[in-house]
Design an enzyme around this catalytic site. Structure first.
Site, PDB file in Angstrom:
ATOM      1  N   SER A  39      33.117  35.587  45.221  1.00 59.92           N
ATOM      2  CA  SER A  39      32.253  36.292  44.277  1.00 59.92           C
ATOM      3  C   SER A  39      31.184  35.393  43.667  1.00 59.92           C
ATOM      4  O   SER A  39      30.236  35.878  43.064  1.00 59.92           O
ATOM      5  CB  SER A  39      33.082  36.943  43.162  1.00 59.92           C
ATOM      6  OG  SER A  39      33.485  35.987  42.220  1.00 59.92           O
ATOM      7  N   LYS A  97      33.380  33.274  36.518  1.00 59.40           N
ATOM      8  CA  LYS A  97      32.196  34.136  36.478  1.00 59.40           C
ATOM      9  C   LYS A  97      31.134  33.500  35.579  1.00 59.40           C
ATOM     10  O   LYS A  97      31.403  32.564  34.831  1.00 59.40           O
ATOM     11  CB  LYS A  97      32.551  35.522  35.925  1.00 59.40           C
ATOM     12  CG  LYS A  97      33.494  36.349  36.790  1.00 59.40           C
ATOM     13  CD  LYS A  97      32.836  36.811  38.066  1.00 59.40           C
ATOM     14  CE  LYS A  97      33.757  37.722  38.871  1.00 59.40           C
ATOM     15  NZ  LYS A  97      34.894  36.987  39.460  1.00 59.40           N
TER      16      LYS A  97
END
Length: 210
Positions: free
Chosen positions: A127, A164
């Site tokens: 990701s 993230k």
């Protein structure tokens, strides 16, 4: 000189003191520490500061409410003889449960990163691939509970951990992937538990710095 490791709460207070000095130019008062950490009394903050002083991380100066001096920047805990601890795994995709023990040690000096790295986490997923954090990489992490918008963080959401890019917007926290096929994780801290576990300071791939 080797210093004793900090508890999670002591590390949180140490990080806050450092952050307060960096952003305001002065140490926090006991009242400010208690308010930030959630203690009911400044006396609780005082006890934790005494523990930090005993372990050699700070010096407490008498005669002033802001009498705290940082003695170490965690470099010594990062740059130990065994190298950096490899702790569990971090999902760079769907969050997975963090394993709260050291799997091994990696022969690298944490002081080579800026800020210094305190531990490594193995990335699972793609990701964050647009910024070069790939599946199987070892992510070097500086342990802190404070992060700015735009920094790549290791965040715990409930009992799971993910990597993230952080964005605080209004009452919500957005954890953005660096992958066009994935959506951000949106957290409302009023009803969900979220904690910043650290900020990414480097990547190791195939035994090489990235």
């Amino acid at each position: 000189m080797s210093r004793k490791h900090l508890t999670a709460r002591q590390q949180e207070i140490f990080d806050f003191v450092k952050h307060h000095i960096e952003t305001t130019g002065m140490p926090p008062t006991r009242v400010e520490i208690a308010r930030e950490i959630g203690f009911k009394s400044p006396n609780a903050a005082e006890e934790h500061l005494k523990a930090l002083a005993r372990k050699g991380y700070i010096e407490m100066l008498s005669g002033t409410s802001r009498g705290i001096r940082i003695l170490v920047d965690n470099e010594e805990t990062a740059a130990n003889d065994d190298g950096l601890p490899l702790i569990g795994k971090v999902a760079a995709g769907t969050p997975i449960m963090a394993i709260e023990h050291v799997e091994s040690h990696y022969p690298v000096n944490g002081a080579m990163f800026n800020p210094n790295a305190d531990y490594l986490l193995k990335v699972n997923g793609n990701s964050m691939e647009k910024i070069g954090i790939l599946d199987g990489d070892l992510l070097a992490v500086h342990k802190t509970n404070f992060a700015r918008n735009g920094q790549v963080v290791v965040a715990r959401v409930d009992d799971e951990v993910t990597v993230k890019r952080l964005e605080k917007k209004g009452d919500l926290i957005y954890l953005h992937p660096e992958n066009d096929e994935l959506q951000p994780i949106v957290v409302d801290p009023r009803i969900e538990y979220i904690e910043i576990e650290g900020i990414a300071v480097g990547v190791i791939r195939n035994n090489a710095w990235m």
